[in-house]
Design a protein around this motif. Structure first.
Motif, PDB file in Angstrom:
ATOM      1  N   LEU A  54       1.477  10.921   3.142  1.00 47.07           N
ATOM      2  CA  LEU A  54       1.110   9.556   3.517  1.00 47.07           C
ATOM      3  C   LEU A  54       2.119   8.949   4.480  1.00 47.07           C
ATOM      4  O   LEU A  54       1.760   8.229   5.416  1.00 47.07           O
ATOM      5  N   SER A  55       3.387   9.239   4.253  1.00 47.23           N
ATOM      6  CA  SER A  55       4.439   8.664   5.099  1.00 47.23           C
ATOM      7  C   SER A  55       4.395   9.225   6.515  1.00 47.23           C
ATOM      8  O   SER A  55       4.539   8.486   7.499  1.00 47.23           O
ATOM      9  N   VAL A  56       4.194  10.534   6.630  1.00 48.27           N
ATOM     10  CA  VAL A  56       4.107  11.134   7.963  1.00 48.27           C
ATOM     11  C   VAL A  56       2.890  10.591   8.699  1.00 48.27           C
ATOM     12  O   VAL A  56       2.952  10.267   9.896  1.00 48.27           O
ATOM     13  N   GLU A  57       1.787  10.463   7.983  1.00 49.30           N
ATOM     14  CA  GLU A  57       0.568   9.933   8.600  1.00 49.30           C
ATOM     15  C   GLU A  57       0.740   8.485   9.044  1.00 49.30           C
ATOM     16  O   GLU A  57       0.264   8.087  10.116  1.00 49.30           O
ATOM     17  N   ALA A  58       1.430   7.689   8.232  1.00 54.24           N
ATOM     18  CA  ALA A  58       1.609   6.272   8.541  1.00 54.24           C
ATOM     19  C   ALA A  58       2.732   6.011   9.541  1.00 54.24           C
ATOM     20  O   ALA A  58       2.810   4.932  10.128  1.00 54.24           O
ATOM     21  N   GLY A  59       3.625   6.977   9.702  1.00 52.03           N
ATOM     22  CA  GLY A  59       4.758   6.777  10.590  1.00 52.03           C
ATOM     23  C   GLY A  59       5.846   5.915   9.985  1.00 52.03           C
ATOM     24  O   GLY A  59       6.709   5.390  10.684  1.00 52.03           O
ATOM     25  N   ARG A  60       5.837   5.764   8.662  1.00 47.91           N
ATOM     26  CA  ARG A  60       6.842   4.969   7.947  1.00 47.91           C
ATOM     27  C   ARG A  60       6.861   5.440   6.487  1.00 47.91           C
ATOM     28  O   ARG A  60       5.938   6.109   6.030  1.00 47.91           O
ATOM     29  N   ALA A  61       7.906   5.064   5.776  1.00 54.49           N
ATOM     30  CA  ALA A  61       8.016   5.458   4.372  1.00 54.49           C
ATOM     31  C   ALA A  61       6.960   4.758   3.532  1.00 54.49           C
ATOM     32  O   ALA A  61       6.808   3.540   3.605  1.00 54.49           O
ATOM     33  N   VAL A  62       6.232   5.528   2.743  1.00 52.75           N
ATOM     34  CA  VAL A  62       5.205   4.999   1.850  1.00 52.75           C
ATOM     35  C   VAL A  62       5.577   5.351   0.413  1.00 52.75           C
ATOM     36  O   VAL A  62       5.914   6.507   0.119  1.00 52.75           O
ATOM     37  N   THR A  63       5.544   4.369  -0.477  1.00 54.91           N
ATOM     38  CA  THR A  63       5.846   4.586  -1.887  1.00 54.91           C
ATOM     39  C   THR A  63       4.548   4.677  -2.679  1.00 54.91           C
ATOM     40  O   THR A  63       3.627   3.890  -2.469  1.00 54.91           O
ATOM     41  N   VAL A  64       4.486   5.653  -3.594  1.00 55.45           N
ATOM     42  CA  VAL A  64       3.299   5.831  -4.433  1.00 55.45           C
ATOM     43  C   VAL A  64       3.660   5.499  -5.882  1.00 55.45           C
ATOM     44  O   VAL A  64       4.836   5.517  -6.265  1.00 55.45           O
ATOM     45  N   PRO A  65       2.672   5.192  -6.721  1.00 55.37           N
ATOM     46  CA  PRO A  65       2.955   4.901  -8.132  1.00 55.37           C
ATOM     47  C   PRO A  65       3.477   6.134  -8.849  1.00 55.37           C
ATOM     48  O   PRO A  65       3.343   7.263  -8.362  1.00 55.37           O
ATOM     49  N   PRO A  66       4.078   5.951 -10.050  1.00 50.54           N
ATOM     50  CA  PRO A  66       4.523   7.112 -10.837  1.00 50.54           C
ATOM     51  C   PRO A  66       3.368   8.079 -11.074  1.00 50.54           C
ATOM     52  O   PRO A  66       2.237   7.673 -11.335  1.00 50.54           O
ATOM     53  N   SER A  67       3.675   9.369 -10.969  1.00 46.38           N
ATOM     54  CA  SER A  67       2.668  10.413 -11.151  1.00 46.38           C
ATOM     55  C   SER A  67       2.833  11.056 -12.525  1.00 46.38           C
ATOM     56  O   SER A  67       3.939  11.133 -13.064  1.00 46.38           O
ATOM     57  N   PHE A  68       1.722  11.534 -13.063  1.00 45.80           N
ATOM     58  CA  PHE A  68       1.769  12.261 -14.326  1.00 45.80           C
ATOM     59  C   PHE A  68       1.264  13.691 -14.131  1.00 45.80           C
ATOM     60  O   PHE A  68       0.723  14.310 -15.036  1.00 45.80           O
ATOM     61  N   SER A  69       1.474  14.203 -12.922  1.00 44.26           N
ATOM     62  CA  SER A  69       1.080  15.576 -12.622  1.00 44.26           C
ATOM     63  C   SER A  69       1.765  16.552 -13.568  1.00 44.26           C
ATOM     64  O   SER A  69       2.894  16.319 -14.033  1.00 44.26           O
ATOM     65  N   VAL A  70       1.094  17.661 -13.845  1.00 45.44           N
ATOM     66  CA  VAL A  70       1.698  18.719 -14.657  1.00 45.44           C
ATOM     67  C   VAL A  70       2.953  19.265 -13.977  1.00 45.44           C
ATOM     68  O   VAL A  70       3.848  19.791 -14.640  1.00 45.44           O
ATOM     69  N   ALA A  71       3.033  19.110 -12.659  1.00 47.79           N
ATOM     70  CA  ALA A  71       4.208  19.561 -11.897  1.00 47.79           C
ATOM     71  C   ALA A  71       5.290  18.494 -11.970  1.00 47.79           C
ATOM     72  O   ALA A  71       5.425  17.643 -11.087  1.00 47.79           O
ATOM     73  N   ASP A  72       6.077  18.509 -13.039  1.00 46.33           N
ATOM     74  CA  ASP A  72       7.039  17.437 -13.294  1.00 46.33           C
ATOM     75  C   ASP A  72       8.104  17.305 -12.216  1.00 46.33           C
ATOM     76  O   ASP A  72       8.647  16.229 -12.001  1.00 46.33           O
ATOM     77  N   GLY A  73       8.424  18.391 -11.525  1.00 45.02           N
ATOM     78  CA  GLY A  73       9.446  18.329 -10.490  1.00 45.02           C
ATOM     79  C   GLY A  73       8.950  17.771  -9.171  1.00 45.02           C
ATOM     80  O   GLY A  73       9.736  17.588  -8.233  1.00 45.02           O
TER      81      GLY A  73
END
Length: 329
Positions: free
Chosen positions: A213-232
């Motif tokens: 998202l950040s590369v697409e937007a051309g600026r830093a984008v923050t996302v909400p906390p994730s609960f993906s199985v990939a904890d790292g």
């Protein structure tokens, strides 16, 4: 803010050569996917590379870090070897087996509610209060340069690959791999019909695509906390140092679903590899892509208990018979 270069990656390779293990590259049978086995690293993950380079650059007397587990383990190992105090800040959702191992290595563990952003803020506060050296898990010039040494080894072992797939947590490994592209420059890849350097592809969970998202937007984008199985790979924001490197050097950023990650873990299990979900994410992306030549996936870590590994796969009904073993390249 210091931005590392390829020369810093080269220097890191010399600096940490006696600390890290040169891990092998093995093929998943019947595929074009090669695995750079950083799960066989001394700390069980690639994180030892960046942590060791940062340690040697700073020569700390006390350290604090924030981690989902692998960087914390690497930092704790180095702190114990140097006989200095270490504190690792983790989220309440961190894998219990990683917490236990960090404590076994002698580090103090502090927990935060919330996500990666809260975790990182507490680590910064503790480091300032203790007069300790903060060893970031990814967004640090020395850490990024250390992670990039993975690319130097891949270039030496697999000079004619088409692409490198990298799971993206904090972004340090992806940034380091972007810098390491230059390591292929000395090989005549054009004779084999290849671009001058392999494509570098970053892989994120679909619930935490902060670099994409950040590369697409051309600026830093923050996302909400994730609960993906990939904890790292649950980072919420791109690193200030890593993002411009990734924006300039990564050829593509893609996302994977948890179901794809679990399928990749199942396949690897059949080959005798117990990979943690974060490592399997990049395998999943590489397996679904179409390539005409070999590609390398950085299998970033194997710090997951067999019980937890089996639990994840059994819960998804993914237990199956063995597949052929990995083969040497």
């Amino acid at each position: 803010m210091s931005i590392p270069t390829f020369h810093d990656v080269r220097a890191a390779g010399r600096r940490i050569d006696h600390v890290v293990r040169r891990t092998p590259i093995l093929r998943i049978p019947g595929t074009r996917v090669l695995l750079k086995r950083e799960d066989l690293q001394k700390s069980g993950s690639f994180k030892l590379r960046g942590a060791a380079n940062a340690f040697m650059a700073a020569a700390p007397t006390r350290v604090v870090t924030a981690s989902s587990g692998n960087h914390g383990k690497a930092t704790a190992m180095l702190a114990r070897a140097g006989k200095i105090p270490a504190t690792v800040v983790m989220t309440a959702q961190s894998a219990p087996e990683k917490v236990a191992r960090i404590r076994e290595l002698g580090a103090r563990v502090r927990f935060v509610e919330g996500g990666v952003a809260e975790r990182n803020r507490l680590a910064e506060t503790l480091a300032a209060g203790q007069g300790a050296t903060l060893i970031p898990s990814s967004d640090d010039a020395d850490v990024i340069a250390g992670q990039g040494t993975t690319g130097l080894e891949i270039a030496a072992l697999a000079p004619e690959i088409e692409a490198v797939y990298v799971p993206v947590g904090g972004g340090g490994l992806l940034a380091g791999m972007c810098l390491a592209k230059e390591a292929w420059a000395g090989h005549d890849r054009r004779r084999a019909g290849l671009d001058a350097v392999p494509a570098v592809i970053g892989v994120e969970p679909v619930s935490a695509p902060r670099y994409g998202l950040s590369v697409e937007a051309g600026r830093a984008v923050t996302v909400p906390p994730s609960f993906s199985v990939a904890d790292g790979l649950r980072g919420q924001a791109p690193g200030g140092i890593a993002l411009p490197i990734v924006a300039a050097g990564a050829d593509r950023l893609t996302v994977v679903e948890d179901d794809e990650i679990l399928r990749a873990m199942t396949l690897l299990s059949g080959c005798g590899v117990v990979a943690e979900p974060s490592a399997a994410a990049a395998v999943a992306a590489a397996l679904r892509a179409e390539h005409t030549r070999d590609v390398v996936v950085v299998l970033t870590g194997g710090n997951i208990s067999r019980a937890r590994f089996d639990e994840l796969l059994v819960n998804e009904g993914r237990v199956r018979g063995p597949a052929p073993a990995l083969t040497t390249v």
